[in-house]
Design a protein around this motif. Structure first.
Motif, short mmCIF file in Angstrom:
data_model
loop_
_atom_site.label_atom_id
_atom_site.label_comp_id
_atom_site.label_asym_id
_atom_site.label_seq_id
_atom_site.Cartn_x
_atom_site.Cartn_y
_atom_site.Cartn_z
N SER A 47 1.01 -1.08 0.02
CA SER A 47 -0.20 -0.04 -0.08
C SER A 47 0.96 1.19 0.01
O SER A 47 0.55 2.02 -0.75
CB SER A 47 -0.92 0.01 1.33
OG SER A 47 -1.75 -1.00 1.21
N LYS A 48 1.81 1.35 0.91
CA LYS A 48 2.75 2.45 0.79
C LYS A 48 3.33 2.50 -0.53
O LYS A 48 3.50 3.42 -1.02
CB LYS A 48 3.84 2.18 1.98
CG LYS A 48 4.69 3.41 1.99
CD LYS A 48 6.25 3.32 2.82
CE LYS A 48 6.91 4.48 2.48
NZ LYS A 48 8.38 4.45 3.35
N PHE A 49 3.94 1.29 -1.24
CA PHE A 49 4.69 1.52 -2.38
C PHE A 49 3.80 2.00 -3.51
O PHE A 49 4.18 3.08 -4.27
CB PHE A 49 5.08 0.00 -2.66
CG PHE A 49 5.92 -0.02 -4.03
CD1 PHE A 49 7.02 0.87 -4.10
CD2 PHE A 49 5.54 -0.79 -5.13
CE1 PHE A 49 7.81 0.58 -5.41
CE2 PHE A 49 6.30 -0.67 -6.42
CZ PHE A 49 7.52 -0.17 -6.43
N VAL A 50 2.54 1.51 -3.54
CA VAL A 50 1.58 2.14 -4.64
C VAL A 50 1.28 3.70 -4.66
O VAL A 50 1.19 4.49 -5.46
CB VAL A 50 0.24 1.31 -4.61
CG1 VAL A 50 -0.70 1.67 -5.63
CG2 VAL A 50 0.37 -0.17 -5.17
N GLY A 51 1.03 3.99 -3.07
CA GLY A 51 0.95 5.42 -3.07
C GLY A 51 2.16 6.14 -3.24
O GLY A 51 2.13 7.53 -3.94
N ALA A 102 -7.28 -0.24 3.41
CA ALA A 102 -8.37 0.79 3.52
C ALA A 102 -7.65 1.94 4.40
O ALA A 102 -6.92 1.82 5.10
CB ALA A 102 -9.74 0.41 3.96
N GLY A 103 -8.41 3.29 4.09
CA GLY A 103 -8.16 4.30 4.93
C GLY A 103 -6.89 5.21 4.56
O GLY A 103 -6.46 4.88 3.55
N PRO A 104 -6.64 6.18 5.35
CA PRO A 104 -5.45 6.97 5.26
C PRO A 104 -4.23 6.56 4.68
O PRO A 104 -3.72 5.43 5.37
CB PRO A 104 -5.59 7.96 6.17
CG PRO A 104 -6.13 7.32 7.58
CD PRO A 104 -7.03 6.40 6.94
N PRO A 105 -3.10 7.01 4.12
CA PRO A 105 -3.66 8.55 3.58
C PRO A 105 -4.13 8.48 2.24
O PRO A 105 -4.67 9.43 1.88
CB PRO A 105 -2.01 8.92 3.37
CG PRO A 105 -1.35 7.77 3.13
CD PRO A 105 -1.71 6.66 3.92
N PHE A 106 -4.08 7.35 1.51
CA PHE A 106 -4.60 7.54 0.23
C PHE A 106 -5.92 6.33 -0.03
O PHE A 106 -6.42 6.39 -1.35
CB PHE A 106 -3.55 7.05 -0.96
CG PHE A 106 -2.52 8.07 -0.72
CD1 PHE A 106 -2.74 9.36 -1.18
CD2 PHE A 106 -1.14 7.77 -0.32
CE1 PHE A 106 -1.79 10.21 -1.36
CE2 PHE A 106 -0.03 8.68 -0.50
CZ PHE A 106 -0.40 9.87 -1.02
N LEU A 113 -10.58 12.08 -4.64
CA LEU A 113 -9.86 11.75 -3.09
C LEU A 113 -8.57 12.04 -2.98
O LEU A 113 -8.20 12.48 -2.15
CB LEU A 113 -10.07 10.11 -3.26
CG LEU A 113 -11.05 9.30 -2.97
CD1 LEU A 113 -10.94 7.82 -2.96
CD2 LEU A 113 -11.54 9.83 -1.64
N LEU A 114 -7.64 12.14 -4.09
CA LEU A 114 -6.31 12.89 -3.94
C LEU A 114 -6.56 14.43 -3.96
O LEU A 114 -5.64 15.01 -3.29
CB LEU A 114 -5.57 12.49 -5.31
CG LEU A 114 -5.35 10.85 -5.36
CD1 LEU A 114 -4.55 10.46 -6.87
CD2 LEU A 114 -4.43 10.35 -4.14
#
Length: 320
Positions: free
Chosen positions: A180-184, A232-236, A252-253
């Protein structure tokens, strides 16, 4: 516990400084002029807090023999050399707060799979011209066993980090956290370099946010193929990134950018910080990795590949 932090950039410096201030046994591996400055002047943190603390600075990793916890905090392109410098260590647990998703296999090859923890470093900061580490965003360090099981060692590390006033949390699905971090991160890093703007500005802009949305949606195909859900959820709200329409993701962004404009208006993505300093930046291990893995899996990532080619070219120009 004996902590060794490998890498004296912003995040490694912040972590080592907070642990040392709390009285923990910690060594910070640094190189060259950086090592000399930290050893002579102490380690200074500014931003959310301002303090200077003495930390054991090590410029010859061969002098070290063991660590209960080894934390890898170098840039991704330095990973192989960094690991080679500490491969001789006897390590209880090791984790990386680097960007990207290649790190766990690299650490397992050196220290054995049983020693490796999954991790996400969400702190934000930058090394200033005077050598101080500016700590700008106190997001948590998230740790977890790669198996998803809960474990006493993770609990103990989390407890120690929290006691040192570093935000930290445990995850029972650390692979989801890492992806999730990597995708964001991939979605915003390209725009950071291409716009040369603070993060909130290009997220709040409809046109640039659309590019970020496409990078995220294309990259998200990889964890989906591997059966790894995005959180799900923040940050993205990355679960929504893959399920909503493009216009909804852009909205959303935009909302995320507007919020960050109030909480961290001066924050510049780590890749942009490197560009600002004329340094090499993380391309092959992030964008290049995504393009290569997508090709192996027969996935189409045209926006990611376009960003990769532009960034790879800029990276080579930086070296000239």
């Amino acid at each position: 516990m004996r902590f060794i932090v490998l890498g004296a950039g912003a995040l490694g410096t912040v972590i080592a400084a907070y642990l040392a201030r709390a009285g923990e046994d910690v060594a910070l591996i640094a190189r060259g002029v950086r090592a000399e400055q930290l050893a002579k002047e102490g380690v200074t943190v500014t931003g959310l807090e301002d303090f200077t603390v003495a930390v054991e600075i090590v410029d010859q990793p061969a002098s070290l023999s063991s660590a209960d916890v080894l934390i890898l905090a170098t840039k991704t392109y330095d990973t192989a050399a960094a690991i080679d410098a500490v491969r001789h260590l006897t390590v209880g647990s090791v984790f990386s707060i680097q960007n990207g998703v290649m790190k766990n296999s690299q650490l397992a090859e050196a220290f054995g799979e049983a020693a490796v923890l999954g991790a996400v470093g969400m702190l934000g900061g930058a090394v200033q011209a005077d050598g101080a580490a500016n700590y700008a965003m106190a997001n948590p360090i998230i740790l977890g066993e790669l198996s998803g099981e809960m474990s006493p060692r993770v609990d103990e590390i989390i407890k120690t980090l929290k006691s040192a006033k570093l935000p930290a949390a445990v995850s029972d699905n650390i692979l989801s956290e890492e992806w999730s971090k990597f995708v964001g991160w991939l979605g915003i890093s390209a725009l950071a370099v291409l716009t040369r703007a603070e993060t909130w500005k290009f997220l709040a802009n409809a046109d640039t946010a659309r590019i970020a949305a496409r990078v995220m949606r294309e990259t998200a195909q990889l964890p989906r193929h591997l059966g790894i859900p995005l959180k799900a959820g923040p940050p993205f709200d990355l679960d929504a990134v893959t399920s909503l329409g493009e216009d909804e993701v852009v909205a959303l962004l935009n909302a995320r950018g507007q919020a960050q404009g109030k909480t961290a208006p001066n924050f510049r993505q780590s890749m942009l910080q490197d560009v600002d300093k004329g340094k090499q930046f993380e391309v092959e291990e992030t964008f290049g990795y995504t393009v290569r893995e997508a090709e192996k899996l027969g996935l189409s990532v045209p926006t990611v590949e376009t960003c990769y080619r532009v960034l790879a070219g800029l990276n080579r120009i930086q070296k000239v």
